[in-house]
Write a protein that holds these residues in place. Structure first.
Motif: not given
Length: 278
Positions: A250-272
């Protein structure tokens, strides 16, 4: 069935045929990294599509780690059919996964956002037995075949971002608006002509397996749950319920909103990174 409309060294578009006969638009983007045998299948949120800017951005960033398949769910974009808001959409994911394997990828993983997150969890659970049979049959090696109908639809890892844990949730103003959109004739007209989403008018019958019921059935496939603490649709009890339901991270992301519009590039790289190493 796969109709690849552009065979190039860059991105290629295709029309996929699901097991229930719905035509799904899809895009394949090769990895910009070194040679990799992993492909990531990206499942967008409700009212999204393969050509929405947030989906294209996610594809470009994830392509730094692996090849990427994006697609439009039924009833969305240029895909056929009508949205069942998370039920038969598992067949759309299965078609995309099969295509990725037909293109030669030995390892295929899935990531979904919001509705897409609920779908990839259900898909991973419903196709888990196929994965185990495949691993046993091949001794851990995935045979590469050209015909999409002959290759597996299972996933090798799954990440759900901003996904609901349970159905019929109306606890936030955002979700009450979504339910109006889905259940009322006027809402479905707004969905069709205002949001480019054709929504099926029939209620679920039977009610599909919920995401929280799906999680315990996914093991031993790795599961990642990602959620923002400022999500206006689903509060943090949803990801915590999903994570508690079975083996997962489980990753609870501070300050993040909802879904693909709220995911920044840094989080996408961590997901990758997680998807390519899980």
């Amino acid at each position: 069935m796969v109709d690849v409309s552009s065979i190039t060294y860059g991105p290629r578009r295709a029309t996929l045929l699901t097991d229930d006969g719905v035509r799904i638009e899809a895009v394949y983007e090769p990895s910009t990294a070194s040679v990799t045998d992993t492909a990531v299948v990206v499942a967008h949120g409700f009212t999204g599509s393969v050509d929405r800017p947030a989906v294209r951005r996610a594809s470009r960033v994830l392509a730094e780690r692996a090849a990427v398949v994006t697609f439009s769910f039924r009833g969305h974009g240029r895909s056929g059919g009508h949205s069942t808001v998370g039920d038969r959409e598992v067949l759309d994911v299965a078609a995309a996964v099969r295509w990725a394997r037909a293109l030669g990828h030995a390892r295929v993983v899935t990531v979904g956002f919001s509705m897409g997150g609920s779908v990839v969890l259900r898909h991973a659970a419903l196709y888990a037995a196929e994965r185990e049979e495949h691993v046993e049959r091949e001794g851990g090696h995935v045979e590469r075949e050209e015909h999409v109908g002959r290759v597996g639809a299972h996933t090798d890892a799954v990440a759900a971002v901003s996904a609901p844990a349970r159905w019929y949730y109306r606890g936030t103003p955002s979700m009450r608006r979504v339910h109006w959109l889905i259940t009322r004739p006027a809402g479905r007209l707004v969905g069709r002509y205002g949001l480019g989403t054709r929504i099926h008018h029939q209620d679920w019958d039977p009610v599909p397996l919920s995401p929280v019921e799906a999680v315990p059935l996914i093991a031993p496939t790795p599961v990642l749950i990602v959620h923002g603490d400022r999500d206006p649709y689903f509060p943090v009890d949803h990801p915590r319920m999903l994570a508690a339901a079975g083996p997962s991270e489980l990753w609870l992301e501070r300050g993040m909103g909802h879904a693909e519009n709220a995911v920044d590039d840094e989080l996408l790289r961590r997901l990758g990174d997680w998807l390519t190493r899980a």
